[in-house]
Design a protein around this motif. Structure first.
Motif, mmCIF file in Angstrom:
data_model
loop_
_atom_site.group_PDB
_atom_site.id
_atom_site.type_symbol
_atom_site.label_atom_id
_atom_site.label_comp_id
_atom_site.label_asym_id
_atom_site.label_seq_id
_atom_site.Cartn_x
_atom_site.Cartn_y
_atom_site.Cartn_z
ATOM 1 N N PHE A 35 0.385 -1.500 0.456
ATOM 2 C CA PHE A 35 0.038 0.252 -0.219
ATOM 3 C C PHE A 35 0.461 1.382 0.059
ATOM 4 O O PHE A 35 0.168 2.037 -0.355
ATOM 5 C CB PHE A 35 -0.643 -0.130 1.414
ATOM 6 C CG PHE A 35 -1.969 -0.927 1.477
ATOM 7 C CD1 PHE A 35 -3.023 -0.411 0.669
ATOM 8 C CD2 PHE A 35 -1.915 -1.707 1.660
ATOM 9 C CE1 PHE A 35 -4.246 -1.320 0.662
ATOM 10 C CE2 PHE A 35 -2.943 -3.103 1.838
ATOM 11 C CZ PHE A 35 -3.943 -2.327 1.204
ATOM 12 N N CYS A 36 2.071 0.927 -0.740
ATOM 13 C CA CYS A 36 2.950 2.526 0.387
ATOM 14 C C CYS A 36 4.089 2.241 0.075
ATOM 15 O O CYS A 36 4.834 1.242 -0.123
ATOM 16 C CB CYS A 36 2.695 3.018 1.673
ATOM 17 S SG CYS A 36 4.197 3.466 2.499
ATOM 18 N N ILE A 37 4.661 3.292 -0.925
ATOM 19 C CA ILE A 37 6.575 3.328 -1.349
ATOM 20 C C ILE A 37 7.548 3.107 -0.439
ATOM 21 O O ILE A 37 8.011 3.186 -0.493
ATOM 22 C CB ILE A 37 6.437 4.597 -2.112
ATOM 23 C CG1 ILE A 37 6.695 6.085 -0.911
ATOM 24 C CG2 ILE A 37 5.050 5.156 -3.367
ATOM 25 C CD1 ILE A 37 6.388 6.910 -2.345
ATOM 26 N N ILE A 73 -12.907 9.130 7.272
ATOM 27 C CA ILE A 73 -11.376 8.168 6.888
ATOM 28 C C ILE A 73 -11.192 8.847 5.679
ATOM 29 O O ILE A 73 -12.371 9.225 5.338
ATOM 30 C CB ILE A 73 -10.858 7.644 7.816
ATOM 31 C CG1 ILE A 73 -11.919 6.559 6.990
ATOM 32 C CG2 ILE A 73 -10.913 7.368 8.639
ATOM 33 C CD1 ILE A 73 -11.342 5.019 7.233
ATOM 34 N N CYS A 74 -9.899 9.142 5.910
ATOM 35 C CA CYS A 74 -9.207 9.545 4.304
ATOM 36 C C CYS A 74 -10.560 8.794 2.999
ATOM 37 O O CYS A 74 -9.641 7.458 3.594
ATOM 38 C CB CYS A 74 -8.087 9.830 3.511
ATOM 39 S SG CYS A 74 -7.363 8.175 3.050
ATOM 40 N N PRO A 75 -10.933 9.178 1.823
ATOM 41 C CA PRO A 75 -11.271 7.669 0.837
ATOM 42 C C PRO A 75 -10.331 6.665 0.335
ATOM 43 O O PRO A 75 -10.103 6.158 -0.513
ATOM 44 C CB PRO A 75 -11.544 9.085 -0.369
ATOM 45 C CG PRO A 75 -11.044 10.030 0.693
ATOM 46 C CD PRO A 75 -10.624 9.958 1.327
ATOM 47 N N THR A 109 2.452 4.009 9.099
ATOM 48 C CA THR A 109 2.454 5.904 8.278
ATOM 49 C C THR A 109 1.331 6.537 9.492
ATOM 50 O O THR A 109 1.237 6.910 10.274
ATOM 51 C CB THR A 109 2.264 5.696 7.029
ATOM 52 O OG1 THR A 109 1.283 4.653 6.608
ATOM 53 C CG2 THR A 109 3.785 5.269 6.375
ATOM 54 N N CYS A 110 0.318 6.462 8.936
ATOM 55 C CA CYS A 110 -0.647 7.367 8.898
ATOM 56 C C CYS A 110 -1.527 6.417 10.069
ATOM 57 O O CYS A 110 -1.381 5.074 10.119
ATOM 58 C CB CYS A 110 -1.536 7.712 8.092
ATOM 59 S SG CYS A 110 -2.514 7.245 7.318
ATOM 60 N N ASP A 111 -1.866 6.728 10.633
ATOM 61 C CA ASP A 111 -2.892 6.216 11.829
ATOM 62 C C ASP A 111 -4.715 5.267 11.480
ATOM 63 O O ASP A 111 -4.167 4.312 11.702
ATOM 64 C CB ASP A 111 -3.700 7.341 12.694
ATOM 65 C CG ASP A 111 -2.760 7.622 13.981
ATOM 66 O OD1 ASP A 111 -1.271 7.254 13.978
ATOM 67 O OD2 ASP A 111 -3.737 8.185 15.113
ATOM 68 N N SER A 270 4.295 14.219 -4.961
ATOM 69 C CA SER A 270 3.527 12.932 -4.571
ATOM 70 C C SER A 270 4.172 11.309 -4.076
ATOM 71 O O SER A 270 4.884 11.619 -5.483
ATOM 72 C CB SER A 270 1.929 12.860 -5.017
ATOM 73 O OG SER A 270 1.850 12.054 -6.011
ATOM 74 N N CYS A 271 3.468 10.241 -4.273
ATOM 75 C CA CYS A 271 3.971 9.159 -3.714
ATOM 76 C C CYS A 271 3.628 8.766 -5.516
ATOM 77 O O CYS A 271 4.173 7.769 -5.798
ATOM 78 C CB CYS A 271 3.433 8.874 -2.742
ATOM 79 S SG CYS A 271 4.520 8.894 -1.596
ATOM 80 N N THR A 272 2.513 8.979 -6.187
ATOM 81 C CA THR A 272 2.152 9.073 -7.736
ATOM 82 C C THR A 272 2.931 10.600 -7.715
ATOM 83 O O THR A 272 2.703 11.067 -8.740
ATOM 84 C CB THR A 272 0.736 9.133 -7.752
ATOM 85 O OG1 THR A 272 0.215 10.093 -7.148
ATOM 86 C CG2 THR A 272 0.638 7.599 -7.417
ATOM 87 N N PRO A 299 10.222 11.259 2.045
ATOM 88 C CA PRO A 299 9.201 12.659 2.809
ATOM 89 C C PRO A 299 7.873 12.501 2.847
ATOM 90 O O PRO A 299 6.955 12.987 2.414
ATOM 91 C CB PRO A 299 9.974 14.387 1.785
ATOM 92 C CG PRO A 299 10.142 13.336 0.309
ATOM 93 C CD PRO A 299 10.860 12.014 0.421
ATOM 94 N N CYS A 300 7.162 11.511 3.101
ATOM 95 C CA CYS A 300 5.922 11.389 3.632
ATOM 96 C C CYS A 300 5.432 12.473 5.025
ATOM 97 O O CYS A 300 6.759 13.126 5.733
ATOM 98 C CB CYS A 300 5.998 9.527 3.754
ATOM 99 S SG CYS A 300 3.958 9.905 4.570
ATOM 100 N N SER A 301 4.305 12.494 5.124
ATOM 101 C CA SER A 301 3.894 13.684 5.576
ATOM 102 C C SER A 301 4.098 13.230 7.394
ATOM 103 O O SER A 301 3.487 13.489 7.968
ATOM 104 C CB SER A 301 2.470 14.368 5.513
ATOM 105 O OG SER A 301 1.738 13.272 5.683
HETATM 106 S S1 BJ8 Z 1 -4.971 9.622 5.498
HETATM 107 S S2 BJ8 Z 1 -3.539 6.675 2.997
HETATM 108 S S3 BJ8 Z 1 -4.186 10.001 2.144
HETATM 109 S S4 BJ8 Z 1 -1.310 9.448 4.258
HETATM 110 S S5 BJ8 Z 1 1.874 6.124 0.163
HETATM 111 S S6 BJ8 Z 1 1.784 9.345 1.560
HETATM 112 S S7 BJ8 Z 1 1.505 6.450 3.188
HETATM 113 S S8 BJ8 Z 1 4.671 7.356 1.960
HETATM 114 S S9 BJ8 Z 1 -1.065 7.225 1.360
HETATM 115 FE FE1 BJ8 Z 1 -2.089 8.381 2.789
HETATM 116 FE FE2 BJ8 Z 1 -2.952 10.548 3.989
HETATM 117 FE FE3 BJ8 Z 1 -3.159 8.061 5.094
HETATM 118 FE FE4 BJ8 Z 1 -4.946 8.188 3.488
HETATM 119 FE FE5 BJ8 Z 1 2.482 8.448 3.168
HETATM 120 FE FE6 BJ8 Z 1 3.150 5.878 1.886
HETATM 121 FE FE7 BJ8 Z 1 3.214 7.888 0.148
HETATM 122 FE FE8 BJ8 Z 1 0.847 7.449 1.835
#
Ligand code: BJ8
Length: 380
Positions: A35-37, A73-75, A109-111, A270-272, A299-301
């Protein structure tokens, strides 16, 4: 601009890849979902497994997820979870590649993601990589290295294959080749006018963790050849950078709006986008250490402090000569929403205008966003 042959070529890439994964699975290959880079692909491939991304970018599975998860929560999390738990009974097509996955490799990463992973454990085995979220603290690198070693052992256990340094080095080299191809593509986007729309680039970026590496390389080479031959548009169009949350497969809403209103997207922080390929892995170091050093710097938030992200945004804005930044966040993504403040300050100091868009995967705000984008285009 005419539609690109590479985009046409990739139209049936989903079904082809499903078929390829199915064949691999029959011959005993293990399939890992991510799910994540932050999860280093190199370790997955070095163990002889295959990998698919599971992040959802479609709106239609969100109502399914809301039967289990809170609405606020986020989409991205809801769409991903909804695709996985969808049994198809509601008429929404279920995710055909999730059933092939032997193991999810997740990350803290995020909650929202962390808690989703706890629920997904009921559906498929999960391995969670714990991330040190203060990446510059003295103990962080060693902690992350230990976590990557633990992940490597889990992959060896899953596949029955030893992950050798030699194999890792081979995979690092191969992934670096892909990173170089992305850099070549982005170099072309520095031209003014840009020879390619950002929406088209995004469609390829969204597939980078779904296609096989060979297919991704082939598609990128095709695209670069094609873009190098594009007849230049004559007029300057406002050059826009998107910065913020990832846009998973199926979600091209904001770039489409921006580009239908006269702008051209020339870079995505962004991650994309750049976060996924900007930094190579050092090929001259011990491979596990080199991987840890490269991936911990993303540099993820979720990282704190995250000045590295601000520096990267300013570097991109300069290199790609952007006229304005669209700061894009998904609803309820607190990390990127809060970081907006610092990014806005830094851009203001650099004299670069910014438009903030917080949205979801529905089409209910398309018109409203369009009106705000129009006003932004007039201003820059
Ligand atoms: S609330 S799921 S949109 S952070 S893929 S940016 S975790 S390095 S997707 Fe996300 Fe907000 Fe959470 Fe939703 Fe970091 Fe991983 Fe990149 Fe990510």
């Amino acid at each position: 601009m005419n539609s690109l042959k590479t985009i046409e070529y990739l139209k049936d890439s989903y079904s082809k890849r499903i078929c390829q994964l199915g064949k691999g699975k029959k011959s005993g290959k293990k399939i890992v979902g991510t799910f994540c880079i932050f999860v280093p692909d190199e370790i997955i491939f070095a163990a002889g497994a295959d990998r698919v991304i599971l992040c959802g970018g479609k709106n239609d599975t969100i109502s399914i997820a809301e039967q289990y998860l809170p609405r606020n929560i986020c989409p991205l999390v809801k769409s991903s979870f909804g695709s996985i738990v969808n049994d198809g009974c509601s008429g929404v097509k279920s995710c055909s590649h999730f059933d092939m996955v032997d193991l999810i490799v997740a990350e803290n990463t995020c909650d929202s993601k962390k808690k989703m992973y706890e629920l997904l454990d009921d559906y498929v085995p999960i391995h969670v990589i714990d991330l040190p979220q203060r990446p510059d603290s003295p103990a962080a690198l060693n902690y992350f290295l230990d976590e990557l070693d633990r992940f490597k052992s889990r992959m060896e256990q899953l596949t029955g294959n030893k992950v050798t340094d030699e194999q890792l080095k081979k995979e690092i080299k191969s992934s670096n080749e892909i990173r170089k191809l992305f850099h070549r593509l982005y170099e072309l986007r520095k031209k003014d006018p840009s020879p390619i729309n950002g929406t088209d680039v995004l469609k390829i970026l969204q597939k980078q963790y779904f296609l096989s590496k060979d297919e991704l390389k082939k598609s990128l080479n095709m695209l670069i050849d094609e873009v190098e031959e594009v007849d230049h548009r004559n007029e300057h169009m406002p050059r826009i950078m998107i910065s913020g949350c990832p846009m998973s497969g199926g979600n091209t809403k904001v770039p489409e709006i921006v580009e239908s209103r006269g702008g051209v997207i020339v870079a995505e922080e962004s991650c994309t986008g750049t976060r996924s390929f900007w930094d190579p892995v050092d090929e001259n170091k011990d491979p596990m250490l080199a991987l840890a050093q490269r991936y911990i710097k993303i540099p993820c938030s979720c990282m704190s402090p995250n000045e590295r992200r601000i520096d990267h945004i300013l570097e991109l804005a300069r290199e790609f000569r952007v006229d304005g930044v669209v700061y894009y966040t998904l609803q309820f993504c607190h990390g990127y929403n809060i970081e907006k403040y610092k990014v806005q300050q830094a851009l203001k100091d650099a004299g670069i205008p910014m438009l903030f868009i917080e949205t979801d995967y529905s089409n209910s705000d398309v018109e409203q966003i369009g009106v705000r984008v129009d006003a932004f285009m007039e201003m820059i």
